[in-house]
Design a protein around this motif. Structure first.
Motif, short mmCIF file in Angstrom:
data_model
loop_
_atom_site.label_atom_id
_atom_site.label_comp_id
_atom_site.label_asym_id
_atom_site.label_seq_id
_atom_site.Cartn_x
_atom_site.Cartn_y
_atom_site.Cartn_z
N LEU A 84 24.92 16.93 -16.47
CA LEU A 84 24.28 17.52 -17.65
C LEU A 84 24.75 18.95 -17.89
O LEU A 84 24.72 19.43 -19.02
N GLY A 101 18.74 27.19 -15.01
CA GLY A 101 18.59 25.76 -15.21
C GLY A 101 18.64 25.00 -13.90
O GLY A 101 19.30 25.41 -12.94
N PHE A 131 19.08 20.81 -12.81
CA PHE A 131 19.37 19.50 -13.35
C PHE A 131 19.65 18.53 -12.21
O PHE A 131 20.18 18.90 -11.17
N THR A 162 20.66 14.18 -11.19
CA THR A 162 21.14 12.85 -11.56
C THR A 162 20.81 11.87 -10.43
O THR A 162 21.13 12.14 -9.26
N ASN A 204 19.02 10.91 -15.70
CA ASN A 204 19.32 12.33 -15.71
C ASN A 204 18.13 13.12 -16.22
O ASN A 204 17.46 12.71 -17.18
N GLY A 263 16.48 17.44 -16.60
CA GLY A 263 16.77 18.85 -16.42
C GLY A 263 15.73 19.75 -17.05
O GLY A 263 14.99 19.35 -17.96
N GLY A 312 13.39 20.99 -21.75
CA GLY A 312 13.61 19.95 -20.76
C GLY A 312 14.13 18.68 -21.41
O GLY A 312 14.05 18.50 -22.63
N ASP A 344 14.28 14.90 -25.47
CA ASP A 344 14.41 16.30 -25.11
C ASP A 344 13.46 17.14 -25.95
O ASP A 344 13.08 16.78 -27.07
#
Length: 396
Positions: A165, A278, A280, A282, A302, A304, A324, A343
């Motif tokens: 991401l 940030g 993130f 996966t 995924n 974040g 997010g 999102d």
């Protein structure tokens, strides 16, 4: 980056896009020159361009070098790729429809021995309204060709270039809100920092699989908030810290970054000192094996979070922002991808600031190393809008 635009009724425009797209498509982040050079299928490095596999990410961080050395190619075409994209979009709220070929991308890479790599990406504008110029262009030096090594990269590079991401590696045509112009703090006086933009600078990194970390000293962003590639005030006052840790061998990972910057805002008479952080992750599972290490069925989740803080006036008042996302992807033989993403962005913690939310569904199909088809539906709230997008991408 703008395009020739032909007005047409929405149904006709989108139907035209799907007819054209039935031939195929591609991504400017995937270059068949690598497949030609190393005699590998594109799916070895990409779940679906531009989304990378662990193998593809290691290849990228090493300056486009494979885990094992191969004979040097002699065909010049192996070092060069061209990418062109036809996009058709219908926006329901305005009733407008557009068909465009925004640009033609050309890219060259050259690993020179075991230590030096040159990468040049040039964009040809396709109309008087679109500009031509160098995009991602850099030179990298590695202390070793592969394995554990230190690296130095100099040039024009992505602000973020993490595993999934991070670094704008979305499967969909439209990015999640927090990665673009709708990201944390959207007003020009308090942010609008393009997370996925390019900047000029120097990056020092250390790679020792499965861990990768780097620090970058960057030229900064201009008053509009874009990653600057020719900023007027000069200097390299911004810096970014990034790290990634790949978990197992199926593509799960966790990544984090911190960006600290400052930029003069002549129009309002003060300097915006800002930060972005940030986190993130996966989660990836290859549920059905396939040939040559390419899974027949592969699923990803995924997610974040992004936090921001900006100076908003000459007195030094700070305003916070956050966003997010959560995204699910399914890949079939790394040739067809289905994606669904939610999102949300709160652009400021000031009372009354609206939350922007979006729900996106997309499909991508790669017919071969040259053609890829994409179709996408996006529903956004605050402001409300709907869009249908079809893409036909050609790569050589």
């Amino acid at each position: 980056m703008s395009a020739n635009r032909n007005r047409a009724p929405g149904v006709v425009a989108f139907a035209t896009a799907l007819i054209l797209s039935a031939v195929g498509g591609g991504s400017a982040a995937a270059y068949p020159m690598f497949a030609r050079t190393y005699h590998l299928p594109c799916a070895r490095c990409h779940d679906m361009a531009p989304r990378l596999t662990p193998f593809g990410y290691a290849f990228f961080r090493a300056g486009f070098r494979l885990p094992q050395p191969i004979p040097k190619p002699t065909n010049t075409a192996n070092y060069v790729s061209f990418v062109s994209t036809l996009t058709a979009q219908h926006v329901k709220g305005s009733g407008s429809s557009d068909i465009s070929i925004p640009q033609i991308d050309s890219a060259m890479f050259a690993p020179l021995g075991n230590h030096v790599t040159v990468h040049v990406h040039y964009i040809f504008g396709t109309s008087t309204a679109s500009s031509s110029g160098f995009d991602e262009t850099w030179v990298q030096y590695n202390t070793a060709a592969r394995g554990s090594f230190w690296s130095v990269r100099v040039g024009q590079m992505p602000v973020l270039d993490g595993y999934q991401l991070l670094g704008d590696r979305g499967v969909t045509t439209t990015d999640a809100s927090l990665f673009g112009a709708s990201g944390p703090l959207t007003a020009n006086t308090v942010g609008n920092f393009g997370i996925a933009g390019l900047e000029r600078g120097v990056e020092v990194g250390y790679t020792s699989a499965p861990f990768d970390a780097r620090i970058s000293w960057l030229q900064g962003v201009d008053e509009s908030g874009d990653g600057a590639t020719g900023i007027e005030h000069g200097g390299y006052n911004d810096f970014a810290l990034q790290s990634d840790y790949l978990i197992g061998n199926q593509g799960s990972a966790i990544g984090a970054f911190y960006y600290h910057g400052s930029r003069p805002l002549p129009s309002v008479g003060f300097t915006n000192h800002f930060g972005r952080a940030g986190l993130f992750g996966t989660y990836s599972r290859m549920t059905k094996p396939g040939r040559f290490g390419i899974p027949a069925l592969h699923v990803e989740l995924n997610g974040g979070l992004l936090w921001g803080q900006d100076t908003v006036d000459a007195a030094g008042t700070n305003v916070n922002s956050y966003g997010g996302l959560l995204e699910g992807d399914v890949y079939f033989h790394n040739a067809t991808a289905l994606v669904a993403r939610y999102d949300s962005v709160k652009s400021a913690d000031v009372a009354g600031t609206p939350v922007t939310e979006a729900l996106t569904f997309g499909v991508q199909h790669r017919f071969n190393q040259t053609l890829q088809l994409g179709a996408e539906y996006r529903r956004q709230h605050g402001p409300g809008d709907e869009s249908l997008i079809g893409t036909l991408m050609f790569t050589f």
